[in-house]
Structure formats: structure tokens, C-alpha cells
Design a protein around this motif. Structure first.
Motif, short mmCIF file in Angstrom:
data_model
loop_
_atom_site.label_atom_id
_atom_site.label_comp_id
_atom_site.label_asym_id
_atom_site.label_seq_id
_atom_site.Cartn_x
_atom_site.Cartn_y
_atom_site.Cartn_z
N THR A 1 45.35 35.86 53.97
CA THR A 1 44.78 34.44 53.82
C THR A 1 45.77 33.34 53.13
OG1 THR A 1 43.37 34.62 51.80
CG2 THR A 1 42.32 34.96 53.91
N ILE B 1 47.67 37.26 49.46
CA ILE B 1 46.55 37.37 49.03
C ILE B 1 45.52 37.57 50.07
CG2 ILE B 1 44.52 35.71 47.98
CD1 ILE B 1 47.25 35.86 46.35
N GLU C 1 41.83 38.93 51.95
CA GLU C 1 40.41 39.01 51.80
C GLU C 1 40.03 40.11 52.49
OE1 GLU C 1 36.79 36.32 53.76
OE2 GLU C 1 38.51 35.22 52.68
N SER D 1 35.68 39.77 48.70
CA SER D 1 36.60 39.91 47.30
C SER D 1 38.02 39.69 47.91
CB SER D 1 36.38 41.27 46.89
OG SER D 1 36.97 42.23 47.66
N GLU D 2 39.03 39.64 46.82
CA GLU D 2 40.48 39.45 47.39
C GLU D 2 41.08 40.41 46.63
OE1 GLU D 2 41.33 35.40 46.29
OE2 GLU D 2 40.83 34.61 48.06
#
Length: 199
Positions: free
Chosen positions: A118, A130, A132, A137-138
Motif C-alpha cells: 500500500t 508497507i 497491508e 494490520s501492516e
């Protein structure tokens, strides 16, 4: 297509120079003298690069019309944006533009889904994906060849080989907690066995 290529940092000296945080793999192309860049906020630009140089490992730029420290400081935290043809590709085979990587599915070598890219964070030492996950959650995946083993644009996916704990840290914490919880029970059971053996 618009591509963020740098963020303006502190003013340097008194003649209008600024330090910049580079966010492109091609600074010599995107941040060369004569380049005209859009800005975020838009009211700060467009800005034309007049000169550039490297000082103590940092890139310094000077823009047309920015003549003193006050004017340079007013540009702090401004994003510099280049207009890029979506069909344009980096010169090197193993380089990618952010827009090529965003929304790629991230999977393990066996096809297990990890999530979706993302955002791409450009740090001084390395770039980070990053990602997702399905639960919202990341997780952060370093964009290095030891971990990101394949970028498959045709199938819109990034294949990763993460070291232990990178994406399954919560599972490890849970299993460690379970181990700690079972330890007192094991000790108690051992104590009972010893006592019973003495009778």
C-alpha cells in the motif's frame, strides 16, 4: 503520472540552498538542473532546479527565484513531484518506480498470501514495502534482494523469502506465551511425580 522524487529539508547556508531527502532511484535524471517540478502543497511551486551538488553525503539544491535562507526555509517539508510517462521504465532491470510496485500482491515462494503493498517508504539505508494484511494490520518488508526474491509485474505480485519473525512475529510471541504458561504446569506435574515417588 505523478511521482514524488524528493522532500525538501533544511535550508543550507544563506544563498537559498536546501537539503533534500531523495525519493527516487534516478536523482541524476529527476533532480538535474533545469528540471521543473510540481510541489505539494501546490502553492509552493512549480520549482525549477537551478543547481545541485552533494555536500557531506546530502544532496543540496538551489531553485530559480529562491535567493536567501528565509525563502529556502519557507520550502521546508515541501514534496517535489515529477510528471512521468506511465509507460516509462527505469534504465536498470532491477529498478522500479513506486507506481509499478503499489498494489502488488505479496506472497511467499509457496504461494501463501501475505498482503498487498500500500506504500513504499524510502529511507536513507533502504526502501521498505508497507504491506497491508487481510486482517488490516501492516507489516514492513525491506526491499532487498535477500528478502524480495522476485518482482513479477506481469502477474502483479512480489515474492518474498522473509527471515524468521519478519511477518510471523505475533505467532512467535503467542507460542512463547504458551510455552511460559505451560512451564509452571510442567513444574507442578514434576513436583507431584516426585512426591508420589517418595511414598
Amino acid at each position: 503520472m505523478e511521482l514524488v522524487v524528493a522532500r525538501i529539508g533544511r535550508a543550507h547556508g544563506i544563498k537559498g540552498e536546501v537539503s533534500v531527502e531523495v525519493r527516487t532511484d534516478e536523482p541524476e535524471l529527476r533532480l538535474a538542473p533545469g528540471a521543473v517540478l510540481m510541489t505539494e502543497p501546490a502553492s509552493a511551486g512549480p520549482l525549477t532546479i537551478e543547481a545541485g551538488r552533494v555536500h557531506s553525503g546530502r544532496l543540496l539544491l538551489r531553485f530559480a527565484g529562491v535567493k536567501d535562507r528565509n525563502a529556502a526555509e519557507a520550502l521546508r517539508n515541501t514534496l517535489l513531484i515529477a510528471e512521468v510517462d506511465p509507460s516509462e521504465l527505469p534504465e536498470e532491470d532491477d529498478e522500479y518506480y513506486d507506481h509499478q510496485l503499489l498494489d502488488l500482491d505479496v506472497v511467499l515462494a509457496d504461494g501463501t498470501e501475505v498482503g498487498r503493498i500500500t506504500e513504499i517508504s524510502h529511507l536513507p539505508s533502504q526502501d521498505l514495502f508497507i504491506v497491508e494484511r487481510a486482517d488490516g494490520s501492516e507489516v514492513m518488508i525491506p526491499f532487498v534482494e535477500e528478502i524480495v526474491t522476485e518482482i513479477d509485474l506481469e502477474n502483479q505480485r512480489a515474492v518474498i523469502d522473509p527471515p524468521p519473525g519478519l511477518i510471523d512475529d505475533r505467532a512467535e510471541i503467542a507460542s512463547a506465551r504458551d510455552a511460559e504458561a505451560s512451564a509452571p504446569e510442567a513444574e507442578a506435574s514434576s513436583a507431584r511425580d516426585t512426591t508420589e515417588g517418595e511414598d
